[in-house]
Motif scaffolding. Structure first.
Motif, PDB file in Angstrom:
ATOM      1  N   ALA A   1       0.851  -1.189   0.000  1.00 35.08           N
ATOM      2  CA  ALA A   1       0.000   0.000   0.000  1.00 35.08           C
ATOM      3  C   ALA A   1       0.889   1.243   0.000  1.00 35.08           C
ATOM      4  N   PRO A   2       0.500   2.266  -0.754  1.00 36.79           N
ATOM      5  CA  PRO A   2       1.295   3.502  -0.746  1.00 36.79           C
ATOM      6  C   PRO A   2       1.299   4.129   0.650  1.00 36.79           C
ATOM      7  N   ASP A   3       2.432   4.670   1.035  1.00 37.10           N
ATOM      8  CA  ASP A   3       2.524   5.326   2.333  1.00 37.10           C
ATOM      9  C   ASP A   3       1.744   6.632   2.296  1.00 37.10           C
ATOM     10  N   PHE A   4       1.356   7.103   3.446  1.00 37.94           N
ATOM     11  CA  PHE A   4       0.668   8.389   3.542  1.00 37.94           C
ATOM     12  C   PHE A   4       1.058   9.042   4.855  1.00 37.94           C
TER      13      PHE A   4
ATOM     14  N   ASN B   1      -2.261  13.682  -1.998  1.00 36.46           N
ATOM     15  CA  ASN B   1      -2.158  12.651  -3.042  1.00 36.46           C
ATOM     16  C   ASN B   1      -2.812  11.331  -2.662  1.00 36.46           C
ATOM     17  N   PHE B   2      -3.414  11.245  -1.485  1.00 33.84           N
ATOM     18  CA  PHE B   2      -3.976   9.984  -1.018  1.00 33.84           C
ATOM     19  C   PHE B   2      -4.930   9.371  -2.055  1.00 33.84           C
ATOM     20  N   GLY B   3      -5.899  10.141  -2.527  1.00 36.92           N
ATOM     21  CA  GLY B   3      -6.876   9.628  -3.489  1.00 36.92           C
ATOM     22  C   GLY B   3      -6.227   9.136  -4.765  1.00 36.92           C
ATOM     23  N   TYR B   4      -5.219   9.845  -5.229  1.00 31.30           N
ATOM     24  CA  TYR B   4      -4.496   9.452  -6.443  1.00 31.30           C
ATOM     25  C   TYR B   4      -3.678   8.191  -6.187  1.00 31.30           C
ATOM     26  N   ASP B   5      -2.933   8.191  -5.074  1.00 29.60           N
ATOM     27  CA  ASP B   5      -2.064   7.053  -4.759  1.00 29.60           C
ATOM     28  C   ASP B   5      -2.849   5.757  -4.579  1.00 29.60           C
TER      29      ASP B   5
END
Length: 194
Positions: A53-56, A144-148
């Motif tokens: 999962a992409p970090d946030f 960028n959460f929604g994009y990532d």
């Protein structure tokens, strides 16, 4: 003759390989070594092929910073929502029920708002008025959460494993839209994680 052969090859190439959604459950012996076996519940057995999962880095309702690493060691059920989203608001009581039911399970329930920055006070008010539990984070639309996470619609629900890998990028919602009750499929998945 040559043109007929080319036509035959093109016809077989175009129409000869039929795609199917049929699932064969008789044997896994002929699968390549890097295959992932999916159970009937949708969870994958082999974690070596899962996507990280992409970090946030997001702030909680009380101002604390959270990153993906903060959830390592427990499963994470993420609800991506917004205050203006009717279907998102319908899920709130069912999400609260799941959180109560699995309070002692190794699962973090994380709700992430994608409201606009200017609507952050309304988000805080809604969380407090609805006594929403779990971890309440604000991503906003500027993050960028929604994009990532490739969020195309809300609500979106995502299930991560204990190492931060994506188990289900379109996990079942807390409410079953067919029955208007708690989603038994999701309960079964979360029960396996106890």
């Amino acid at each position: 003759m040559k043109s007929k052969l080319i036509l035959l090859v093109l016809t077989v190439s175009l129409f000869g390989c039929k795609k199917t959604s049929e699932v064969h459950t008789d044997s896994n012996q002929n699968l390549p070594s890097d295959s992932v076996i999916v159970n009937n519940d949708g969870l994958e057995k082999d974690s070596k092929n899962l996507i990280k999962a992409p970090d946030f880095s997001l702030k909680s309702i009380d101002g604390k910073d959270y990153s993906l690493a903060d959830f390592k060691g427990k499963y994470v059920y993420i609800d991506v929502w917004a205050t203006w989203c009717g279907p998102c608001k319908i899920q709130i009581p069912f999400m609260k029920e799941l959180e109560r039911k699995f309070h002692d399970a190794p699962i973090h329930f994380v709700s992430i708002s994608v409201d606009k920055e200017k609507d952050k006070p309304h988000w805080k008010q809604m969380v407090e008025e609805n006594e929403m539990s779990g971890i309440q984070l604000f991503a906003g639309r500027e993050n960028n959460f929604g994009y990532d996470y490739k969020i195309k619609v809300i609500p979106t629900f995502i299930l991560l494993d204990k190492e931060g890998n994506i188990l289900l990028e379109n996990a079942p919602a807390p409410m079953d839209y067919r029955t208007n009750k708690i989603n038994q499929q999701l309960v079964n998945i979360l029960t396996m994680m106890k």
